[in-house]
Design an enzyme around this catalytic site. Structure first.
Site, PDB file in Angstrom:
ATOM      1  N   LYS A   1       0.837  -1.201   0.000  1.00 20.70           N
ATOM      2  CA  LYS A   1       0.000   0.000   0.000  1.00 20.70           C
ATOM      3  C   LYS A   1       0.871   1.249   0.000  1.00 20.70           C
ATOM      4  CE  LYS A   1      -3.766   2.252   2.583  1.00 20.70           C
ATOM      5  NZ  LYS A   1      -4.678   2.168   3.741  1.00 20.70           N
TER       6      LYS A   1
ATOM      7  N   SER B   1      -9.246   3.138   2.696  1.00 24.22           N
ATOM      8  CA  SER B   1      -8.180   3.636   1.856  1.00 24.22           C
ATOM      9  C   SER B   1      -7.307   2.540   1.250  1.00 24.22           C
ATOM     10  CB  SER B   1      -7.295   4.597   2.660  1.00 24.22           C
ATOM     11  OG  SER B   1      -6.658   3.935   3.739  1.00 24.22           O
TER      12      SER B   1
ATOM     13  N   SER C   1     -10.248   1.335   6.847  1.00 24.34           N
ATOM     14  CA  SER C   1      -9.506   1.264   5.593  1.00 24.34           C
ATOM     15  C   SER C   1      -9.109  -0.144   5.179  1.00 24.34           C
ATOM     16  CB  SER C   1      -8.259   2.141   5.666  1.00 24.34           C
ATOM     17  OG  SER C   1      -8.621   3.505   5.684  1.00 24.34           O
TER      18      SER C   1
END
Length: 474
Positions: free
Chosen positions: A82, A157, A181
């Site tokens: 990520k 996210s 997220s």
């Protein structure tokens, strides 16, 4: 070359590589072929490294196996990190134009552990700017699209990670979670996500290491076993993080019996939260699966002022999110590069006092103790993982749910803040699809530090539901 490698779960793939039924080179070629075919549409993976470099690293991994050297369970497996975590040798933008030219020279701690387990880093996964918001889009990289419906959001996210998993672009994925997220993109992409107990995965020691107790790194997977395996890699005490938890065996007991397990279902919190039509009906399917395991599920409304909890959340989140943003905001040149979420967070936090921060922390303490009392009667808590189905990818965020206006860019994800504020382990489980074929899921919340037990019930749920390894149509 074979595409079969991408169909295997990460656990199956690991075993096939170690037994040399599949070579690391074959695996890398299969995943790169799939990334090349699908990622241009989905936009989940960023900064993809040159194919020749990656194939060369895979061949090296094969040579190591032939020589009897085995790095770990991720030996030779492709992995994308990520884009909120640094990977040595790769760019890290945090999804922001302000950091578009940054290249990392160190690994974040959990990244270093994944590297040590044998993974080959192919690139990064997309995220909203600085991870702000549950819709993965930003002005630098653009939106990540949902592999189940390319016109819809992949959530966030960790939306790039969730979409990459759902589309079989990576075997397993790391992400992070402050406000759902890991949980929201799991629900939107029909995969599993796990927010570990706070401190289970240590931070990397940058900046404050004592006060920021909301966000944590964690794993996502197409199976619970994969997710638990990655958690075991990322987790473990580190002396540089004073709040990290002691080492613990996270190996799942596959014979765990959940008959008589009591689950408190929060639902819409006594009509406090609005939901898009069909979400709660789909979640009910997940509750039936849990009931089939012998779980006893009771509707429960916590005795707490939930709007006061939301107001405390705004204060605590702003306190955690703004230190890294304030220098960028203070400089007119970099402020012009920031998105509306980042600017909102800074400007909202500016007017708050230390007294407000203390009061929010005290209220958070009361909330934690309320849940501890609830856990005297129940073994788990369950909630929806999101209040809406995946929405149009061009929409910045849902501004209204069931006729109720959302007064901030993240109010539509209010359902996830309770477990975060309590620091509890949470598994996000796929619940099913809407009538129009859009995924959603539920949160399964365990007792304090009961990460393994929570994952064991999640795995029992997965098996009882008969969920296939995620294979999105994209």
């Amino acid at each position: 070359m074979t595409d079969d490698a991408t169909i295997l779960s990460a656990t199956e793939l690991s075993a096939a590589i170690r037994a040399r039924r599949l070579s690391c080179t074959e695996v890398m070629e299969a995943y790169l072929d799939r990334i090349g075919a699908l990622n241009p549409q989905i936009n989940a993976i960023l900064y993809l490294r040159p194919r020749a470099e990656l194939i060369a690293e895979a061949r090296t991994a094969d040579a190591e196996l032939a020589a009897g050297r085995y790095r770990g369970w991720m030996h030779g497996m492709p992995h994308a990190v990520k884009d909120l975590a640094e990977v040595s040798g790769l760019p890290t933008s945090w999804g922001s134009r302000a950091w578009r030219d940054h290249r990392s020279h160190v690994d974040a701690l959990h990244v270093a552990r994944i590297r040590a387990a044998g993974a080959i880093f192919v690139g990064k996964t997309n995220t909203p700017e600085f991870g702000l918001g549950s819709h993965t889009t930003n002005a630098l990289h653009g939106p990540t699209r949902n592999p189940w419906n390319l016109a819809k959001s992949a959530g966030g996210s960790s939306g790039g990670a969730g979409a990459a998993l759902g589309a079989r672009l990576v075997p397993v994925a790391d992400g992070s979670d402050m406000m759902g997220s890991l949980r929201n993109p799991a629900a939107f992409n029909m995969v599993f996500g796990f927010r570990p107990s706070f401190g289970r995965v240590p931070g990397s020691g940058k900046g404050d290491v004592f006060l920021g107790q909301l966000g944590t790194a964690g794993p996502m997977g197409r199976t619970v076993a994969d997710m638990a395996r990655l958690l075991g890699t990322m987790a473990g005490y580190d002396p540089a993080d004073p709040l990290s938890l002691p080492d613990e065996d996270l190996t799942l007991h596959e014979t765990a019996d959940f008959a008589g397990t009591r689950i408190a279902w929060f639902g819409d919190l006594g009509r406090y939260l609005p939901f898009e039509a069909g979400v709660l009906d789909t979640d009910a399917k997940a509750l039936k699966v849990l009931a089939s395991l012998g779980c006893e599920i009771d509707p429960v409304v916590p005795e707490f002022d939930m709007n006061a909890l939301w107001q405390a959340w705004l204060v605590l989140r702003g306190f955690a999110a703004t230190p890294a943003l304030t220098p960028l905001y203070a400089n007119p040149e970099t402020r012009a590069l920031l998105g509306p979420q980042a600017i909102w967070e800074v400007e909202t936090a500016m007017g708050r006092s230390s007294a407000e921060l203390h009061a929010a922390s005290v209220l958070r303490t009361h909330w934690y103790r309320t849940l501890c009392r609830l856990f005297e009667r129940y073994d788990f808590i369950a909630l929806p993982a999101t209040q809406v189905f995946p929405f149009d990818v061009g929409q910045p965020w849902p501004t209204e749910i069931a006729g109720r206006r959302m007064d901030t860019y993240h109010r539509w994800m209010e359902v996830v803040i309770g477990p975060t504020l309590a620091g509890l382990p949470v598994a996000a489980l796929p619940a099913g699809f809407s009538a129009s074929g859009l995924p959603t899921g539920i949160q399964l919340v365990g007792k304090p530090r009961a990460d393994r037990h929570t994952l064991e019930l999640a795995q029992a749920y997965e098996w009882a539901a008969g969920l296939p390894v995620a294979q999105a149509p994209a």
